[in-house]
Design an enzyme around this catalytic site. Structure first.
Site, PDB file in Angstrom:
ATOM      1  N   LYS A 191      28.208  51.036  46.675  1.00  0.00           N
ATOM      2  CA  LYS A 191      27.477  49.810  46.191  1.00  0.00           C
ATOM      3  C   LYS A 191      27.712  48.316  46.903  1.00  0.00           C
ATOM      4  O   LYS A 191      28.609  48.103  46.828  1.00  0.00           O
ATOM      5  CB  LYS A 191      27.928  49.838  44.686  1.00  0.00           C
ATOM      6  N   GLY A 244      37.132  42.695  47.362  1.00  0.00           N
ATOM      7  CA  GLY A 244      36.699  41.646  46.612  1.00  0.00           C
ATOM      8  C   GLY A 244      37.575  40.749  46.077  1.00  0.00           C
ATOM      9  O   GLY A 244      38.584  40.704  46.616  1.00  0.00           O
ATOM     10  N   SER A 245      37.196  40.025  45.273  1.00  0.00           N
ATOM     11  CA  SER A 245      38.093  38.937  44.557  1.00  0.00           C
ATOM     12  C   SER A 245      39.160  39.610  43.665  1.00  0.00           C
ATOM     13  O   SER A 245      39.084  40.738  43.211  1.00  0.00           O
ATOM     14  CB  SER A 245      37.301  37.990  43.637  1.00  0.00           C
ATOM     15  N   THR A 246      40.402  38.982  43.485  1.00  0.00           N
ATOM     16  CA  THR A 246      41.416  39.727  42.608  1.00  0.00           C
ATOM     17  C   THR A 246      40.837  39.692  41.029  1.00  0.00           C
ATOM     18  O   THR A 246      41.258  40.654  40.515  1.00  0.00           O
ATOM     19  CB  THR A 246      42.573  38.692  42.734  1.00  0.00           C
ATOM     20  N   VAL A 248      38.114  40.324  39.793  1.00  0.00           N
ATOM     21  CA  VAL A 248      37.130  41.500  39.595  1.00  0.00           C
ATOM     22  C   VAL A 248      37.779  42.809  39.901  1.00  0.00           C
ATOM     23  O   VAL A 248      37.504  43.916  39.373  1.00  0.00           O
ATOM     24  CB  VAL A 248      35.740  41.587  40.669  1.00  0.00           C
ATOM     25  N   GLU A 266      41.238  46.124  48.124  1.00  0.00           N
ATOM     26  CA  GLU A 266      41.683  45.025  48.847  1.00  0.00           C
ATOM     27  C   GLU A 266      41.103  43.748  48.329  1.00  0.00           C
ATOM     28  O   GLU A 266      39.773  43.567  48.300  1.00  0.00           O
ATOM     29  CB  GLU A 266      41.038  45.375  50.458  1.00  0.00           C
ATOM     30  N   CYS A 300      38.653  37.014  53.604  1.00  0.00           N
ATOM     31  CA  CYS A 300      39.771  37.323  52.685  1.00  0.00           C
ATOM     32  C   CYS A 300      41.102  36.767  53.561  1.00  0.00           C
ATOM     33  O   CYS A 300      42.283  36.538  53.139  1.00  0.00           O
ATOM     34  CB  CYS A 300      39.897  38.520  52.166  1.00  0.00           C
ATOM     35  N   GLU A 398      42.316  30.919  46.132  1.00  0.00           N
ATOM     36  CA  GLU A 398      41.641  31.271  47.060  1.00  0.00           C
ATOM     37  C   GLU A 398      40.429  30.444  47.050  1.00  0.00           C
ATOM     38  O   GLU A 398      39.463  30.624  46.155  1.00  0.00           O
ATOM     39  CB  GLU A 398      41.490  32.782  46.942  1.00  0.00           C
TER      40      GLU A 398
END
Length: 502
Positions: A191, A244-246, A248, A266, A300, A398
């Site tokens: 996805k 992706g983001s922490t 999510v 990650e 990142c 971030e």
């Protein structure tokens, strides 16, 4: 992709959006809704691609295809040599189509064309590396269990893997995961981020051309909160890999608990560039400017914090400023530009908000801070703030944009405290000529990846991943294949088993 090659060679914008359907069970798949979502180039403000908006039913179809392909062994039971041949052919096809893939990547992401070319060719190298690992996946034997017992540890593919990729490095990050899952013998449902799906879809077609059996790799496009969440929750998926983001990532981790599937994450980073007084300041300045400007800071592992010894802070900041004054920001299809566009308006506004917050918090603006969104073309100049307080938003959160936060230190202990004083632990760079000091530093800095006298470099031989709130698990290297396997212990009785009841 032959129809796109001329357009890519001339670096002209398409006259109408490039439409690419989903890819399920070895074929193009239109989807149940028939709905197409157009993507505007953030560097040009015009529609350039269109992809399908999947339903959860479409996702079920993709997972079912991957499940069948795994269970019947069309891929998982092939020899490592046979799997390696497909991965090597894929690498060759990536190289043959590199210009077109890079062109599409730049259109959707807004990154400079030169960067996209570099990422695509580097991705081909990852596929080549993973091909070699397909032939060396192995377990263990235990011949110390006594005369009547022999032990085996067998490493087997985990099964159906869901891979959810971000918008900042859609082709490269997928290539840090997919070939390793395939080398292990897994089948996959990908996805991609809804903003940057096209190169993933094109890669799926290349995999079929390379000889990958139908159903082994499937690509479903759509919204993350709908399709990504459903993939993480799916009861017939054995592992989920999310980048992706922490925030999510936390929701993915929770969703994966429905069937206790294996998880690789990650996530975000707030990475320090630690510069000691004895460092080569010219070398460090160039790398620091690169680290914050690379992909417009939408990276990142971006070196977004400069933690520098007070005795050299002013001199180093001036050198960083001098490098940044030479950086060209603009049209990503112009190969002379170093920095391209911000990926979308929401991200643009978020970065602008942090620049405003830095001014409000009393940080000193050294350079940059300007932006342009005329005609939906989204650009921000690399920005440097001095006197950033360690507890401020600029130092803790971030940003995912080209903003560098500078904080001085006086002692080694303060440097380590500042470096580790954030919730993240993804990457760090250390600048010093003192080997003993460098070793002491990288032992104490909490990060999954550390560079000494360099930044944002390396190849697929080394593992990547984070600690603390930057993630779980490791990708690439031999660990990258092991990530997509499970271990099975086997005890073999030799001769008669001792009776419980004589």
């Amino acid at each position: 992709m032959r129809d796109l090659s001329e357009l890519a060679a001339s670096l002209r914008l398409p006259s109408e959006p490039v439409r690419t359907p989903m890819f399920i069970d070895g074929k193009d798949y239109a989807g149940a809704t028939g709905e197409w979502v157009s993507r505007k180039s953030p560097g040009h403000g015009v529609p350039v691609t269109a992809t399908s908006r999947a339903s959860t039913g479409d996702l079920d179809t993709a997972v079912a295809a991957a499940r069948r392909a795994f269970d019947d062994g069309r891929w998982s039971r092939l020899s490592g040599e046979q799997r390696a041949a497909v991965l090597l052919k894929t690498a060759s096809l990536i190289r043959e189509n590199a210009e077109t893939l890079a062109y599409l990547e730049t259109l959707e992401s807004g990154k400079p064309i030169g960067q996209s070319r570099g990422e695509v060719t580097a991705a081909a190298g990852i596929w080549e590396y993973a091909a070699g690992l397909a032939r060396v996946v192995h377990g263990d034997s235990h011949d110390t269990l006594g005369n009547d017992m022999f032990g085996l540890v067998v490493r087997q593919p985990v099964g159906v893997v869901g891979i959810i990729t971000p918008w900042n490095f859609p082709f490269f990050i997928l290539s840090e995961r997919l070939p390793f899952a395939l080398a292990a013998g897994c089948t996959v449902v990908v996805k991609p981020a809804e903003l940057t799906s096209t190169t993933t879809l094109k890669l799926a077609a290349l995999l079929t051309e390379a000889g990958l059996p139908d159903g082994v790799v499937n690509v479903v496009t759509g919204l993350g909160p709908v399709i990504g969440q459903a993939l993480a929750e799916h009861m017939d998926v054995d592992m989920i890999s999310f980048t992706g983001s922490t925030p999510v990532g936390r929701s993915v981790l929770t969703a994966a608990g429905c069937n206790m599937k294996k998880v690789g994450l990650e996530l975000g980073g707030k990475n320090p560039q630690m510069v000691f007084a004895d460092a080569d300041l010219d070398d460090a300045a160039d790398a620091i400017a690169f680290g914050i400007s690379f992909n417009a800071g939408q990276c990142c592992v971006s070196g977004s914090r400069l933690v520098v010894h007070r005795s050299v802070e002013e001199e180093l900041v001036e050198r960083v400023k001098a490098v940044l004054e030479k950086v060209k920001v603009g049209d990503p299809l112009d190969a002379s530009n170093h920095v391209g566009a911000i990926v979308e308006a929401r991200q643009f506004d978020k970065i602008r908000g942090y620049i405003d917050a830095g001014r409000r918090d009393g940080a000193q603006l050294v350079c940059g801070g300007t932006s342009s969104n005329e005609g939906d073309k989204l650009f921000i100049q690399p920005t440097v703030f001095r006197n950033v307080q360690p507890g401020s938003a600029l130092a803790q959160e971030e940003i995912f944009g080209p903003i560098l936060a500078v904080t001085p230190f006086d002692t080694f202990e303060q440097a380590i405290q500042l470096a580790n004083g954030v919730p993240f632990g993804l990457a760090a760079s250390i600048w010093t000529r003192d080997l003993q000091g460098a070793i002491k530093s990288f032992r104490e800095v909490q990060a999954g990846r550390i560079w000494v006298n360099c930044t944002i470099t390396g190849g697929p031989e080394m593992p990547i991943g984070g600690v603390k709130q930057s993630g779980i698990g490791r990708e690439t290297g031999r660990y990258g294949v092991e990530e997509y396997t499970e271990l099975k212990s086997v005890h073999i009785q030799l001769g008669n088993r001792p009776r419980w009841i004589a």
